[in-house]
Design an enzyme around this catalytic site. Structure first.
Site, mmCIF file in Angstrom:
data_model
loop_
_atom_site.group_PDB
_atom_site.id
_atom_site.type_symbol
_atom_site.label_atom_id
_atom_site.label_comp_id
_atom_site.label_asym_id
_atom_site.label_seq_id
_atom_site.Cartn_x
_atom_site.Cartn_y
_atom_site.Cartn_z
ATOM 1 N N LYS A 49 0.743 -1.331 -0.427
ATOM 2 C CA LYS A 49 -0.127 0.181 0.407
ATOM 3 C C LYS A 49 0.669 1.455 0.115
ATOM 4 O O LYS A 49 1.933 0.969 0.075
ATOM 5 C CB LYS A 49 -1.259 -0.215 1.567
ATOM 6 C CG LYS A 49 0.258 -0.134 2.421
ATOM 7 C CD LYS A 49 -1.365 -0.159 3.669
ATOM 8 C CE LYS A 49 0.073 -0.293 4.764
ATOM 9 N NZ LYS A 49 -0.858 -1.057 6.007
ATOM 10 N N ARG A 150 -10.341 -0.277 14.791
ATOM 11 C CA ARG A 150 -10.272 0.549 13.333
ATOM 12 C C ARG A 150 -11.422 -0.468 13.072
ATOM 13 O O ARG A 150 -12.657 -0.563 13.284
ATOM 14 C CB ARG A 150 -8.636 0.193 13.033
ATOM 15 C CG ARG A 150 -8.850 1.574 11.614
ATOM 16 C CD ARG A 150 -6.735 1.453 11.952
ATOM 17 N NE ARG A 150 -6.471 -0.087 10.804
ATOM 18 C CZ ARG A 150 -5.587 0.123 10.919
ATOM 19 N NH1 ARG A 150 -4.536 1.605 10.621
ATOM 20 N NH2 ARG A 150 -4.749 -0.761 9.873
ATOM 21 N N TYR A 286 15.902 31.067 5.595
ATOM 22 C CA TYR A 286 15.299 32.095 5.662
ATOM 23 C C TYR A 286 15.394 32.107 7.797
ATOM 24 O O TYR A 286 15.553 30.731 8.478
ATOM 25 C CB TYR A 286 13.366 30.947 5.572
ATOM 26 C CG TYR A 286 13.259 31.389 4.124
ATOM 27 C CD1 TYR A 286 13.062 32.188 3.279
ATOM 28 C CD2 TYR A 286 13.187 29.872 3.396
ATOM 29 C CE1 TYR A 286 13.135 32.296 1.948
ATOM 30 C CE2 TYR A 286 13.088 29.668 1.816
ATOM 31 C CZ TYR A 286 13.125 31.016 1.401
ATOM 32 O OH TYR A 286 13.009 30.581 0.094
ATOM 33 N N MET A 334 12.171 24.017 0.561
ATOM 34 C CA MET A 334 11.216 23.821 -0.492
ATOM 35 C C MET A 334 11.455 22.708 -1.083
ATOM 36 O O MET A 334 11.309 21.289 -1.540
ATOM 37 C CB MET A 334 10.484 24.578 -1.014
ATOM 38 C CG MET A 334 9.056 23.986 -1.815
ATOM 39 S SD MET A 334 7.853 24.799 -2.882
ATOM 40 C CE MET A 334 7.310 25.810 -1.426
HETATM 41 C C1 LIG Z 1 -0.340 -1.597 6.936
HETATM 42 C C2 LIG Z 1 -1.324 -2.568 7.326
HETATM 43 C C3 LIG Z 1 0.141 -3.979 7.925
HETATM 44 C C4 LIG Z 1 1.823 -3.942 7.879
HETATM 45 O O1 LIG Z 1 2.360 -3.160 8.899
HETATM 46 P P1 LIG Z 1 3.704 -3.285 8.735
HETATM 47 O O2 LIG Z 1 3.881 -3.334 10.350
HETATM 48 O O3 LIG Z 1 4.303 -2.774 7.947
HETATM 49 O O4 LIG Z 1 4.141 -4.674 8.482
HETATM 50 C C5 LIG Z 1 -0.433 -5.404 7.771
HETATM 51 N N1 LIG Z 1 -2.100 -5.690 7.603
HETATM 52 C C6 LIG Z 1 -3.160 -4.586 7.138
HETATM 53 C C7 LIG Z 1 -4.137 -4.311 7.686
HETATM 54 C C8 LIG Z 1 -2.485 -2.766 7.552
HETATM 55 O O5 LIG Z 1 -2.967 -2.354 6.846
#
Ligand SMILES: *Cc1c(COP(=O)(O)O)cnc(C)c1O
Length: 418
Positions: A49, A150, A286, A334
């Protein structure tokens, strides 16, 4: 007159100012290290992701699948589509919530596998699949909330939820999973409580979460572990682990650092664009947050907060130049930063400096930035913007060197980089 040679390496062009180097050899090494912790019956899902935590999702996905990962995890549907458009055929779990008819249509069309978090969502999916031309049941993944608060159905309601999805036409339960809130904490109490709730919920549904290698269990499958839990112990592995951070070569916590040998995959580099000498009393950048106390040799380097170098690191950043640590001075701007290079003799414009990564025997990790900033390495990796080209280096066995499909990823020959 300047001549422009079209055949000159694209990759070289991409290393003219500042870039992110992705070491595919390290990535494949990390996958093999993690695979080595797992039983042959446990799948390795590489979590890619957020553009593979900033590393470039397509190139990372291609590499990890060849190195031993069998599943990919994404947060959103467009992230999954990007992988499919690049020709990746492995199973892809969309871990974020999806609801709308358009989303369900995209999931079915691209062969992605959704996470179901609520009964309402399951009903919407079943109805949408019923109306579509989809013949095969859609594999879905049930998410239980065992304490993360969550996504997911509360673990106490698992039985009702699972039975509902089992009854609904058009859906088949591919897995039942949950996510841990404190797996990187040296105190395992909460993690073990979540694990206990997870196993209780699965058993209440009539399944056994404990893998019996003698029996090939079809579906559903079970998974709970993120990177930290994967390193913790095998009782957390079940049928699959979902690892993000560790595949990119960082440890989720210092107390887990002895479990496997990981190599950081990302390096962030930039070139010196100007070198100059400041007289005592001269302010830098700056707000004059740095004033030279003595005659000071400084280098201007072409990378800044618009590339993802957090401005809050101003005056606190250390950069590697010719294998030596030098301080960044004044406000990070920047597009540029300034370094005090008084200790480096005759530094030349165009020389490469390392913000994250290894140079000689010195190394700077995302963890170092995270510690200074009071955040976590995950956020640092994801923070690099697409203005920085991703340049893939290294040659894991059998990996094609190609430009195709990879958004913002350029493959460099190792020899180009010396
Ligand atoms: C992002 C995520 C992971 C991976 O987490 P890491 O700590 O980077 O290994 C696994 N499961 C879910 C549901 C996630 O959102």
């Amino acid at each position: 007159m300047l001549s422009w040679d079209q055949s000159s390496s694209i990759a070289l062009m991409q290393r003219e100012r500042a870039w992110v180097e992705i070491d595919l050899t390290a990535l494949a090494h990390n996958i093999r290290q993690i695979r080595g912790l797992l039983s042959p019956h446990t799948d390795l899902m590489a979590v890619v992701k957020a553009d593979a935590y900033g590393h470039g999702a397509v190139t990372v996905a291609q590499t990890v699948l060849q190195a031993g990962a069998t599943w990919l995890g994404v947060a959103t549907i467009p992230e999954g589509i990007e992988l499919r458009e690049a020709g990746i055929e492995s199973p892809i779990l969309v871990m974020g919530a999806t609801h709308t008819a358009e989303q369900i249509c995209a999931i079915a069309h691209w062969g992605l596998q959704p996470t179901l978090c609520t009964p309402k969502q399951a009903l919407v999916f079943s109805e949408a699949i019923g109306k579509s031309s989809q013949r095969q049941p859609l594999p879905v993944h049930i998410k239980l909330d065992t304490g993360m608060s969550r996504l997911g159905t509360p673990w106490q309601k698992a039985v009702e939820f699972v039975q509902l999805v089992q009854r609904l036409p058009g859906l088949t339960i591919a897995s039942i999973y949950s996510h841990l809130a404190t797996a990187d904490d040296p105190d395992p109490t909460i993690m073990r409580q979540q694990q206990h709730r997870y196993e209780q919920a699965i058993q209440a549904c009539g399944f056994s979460p404990i893998l019996n290698p003698a029996i090939h269990r079809p579906f559903p499958r079970f998974h709970l572990a993120n990177s930290a839990a994967t390193l913790t112990d095998a009782s957390l592995h079940y049928d699959m682990v979902r690892t993000g951070l560790v595949i990119y070569g960082l440890y989720p916590s210092g107390h887990l650092a002895d479990r496997v040998d990981l190599k950081p995959v990302m390096q962030v580099k930039a070139r010196v664009s100007q070198v100059k000498t400041l007289q005592p009393g001269t302010g830098v950048s700056y707000g004059y947050k740095f004033v030279a106390e003595r005659e000071t040799q400084i280098a201007v380097v072409g990378i800044g907060y618009a590339d993802g170098v957090p401005r809050n690191l101003s005056n606190q950043l250390t950069v590697l130049v010719r294998g030596q640590r030098v301080p960044q001075i004044g406000a990070i701007t920047m597009d540029q930063i300034m370094l005090d290079v008084s200790t480096i003799p005759a530094l030349q414009e165009g020389e490469v400096v390392t913000l994250l990564g290894q140079d000689g025997n010195q190394q700077i990790l995302a963890d170092d930035w995270a510690q200074t900033l009071g955040t976590i390495s995950w956020e640092i990796l994801c923070g690099f913007k697409h203005r920085l080209p991703r340049v893939a280096v290294g040659k894991p066995y059998g990996i094609r060197q190609s430009l195709s499909g990879a958004r913002h990823v350029f493959h460099a020959q190792q020899s180009d980089l010396e």
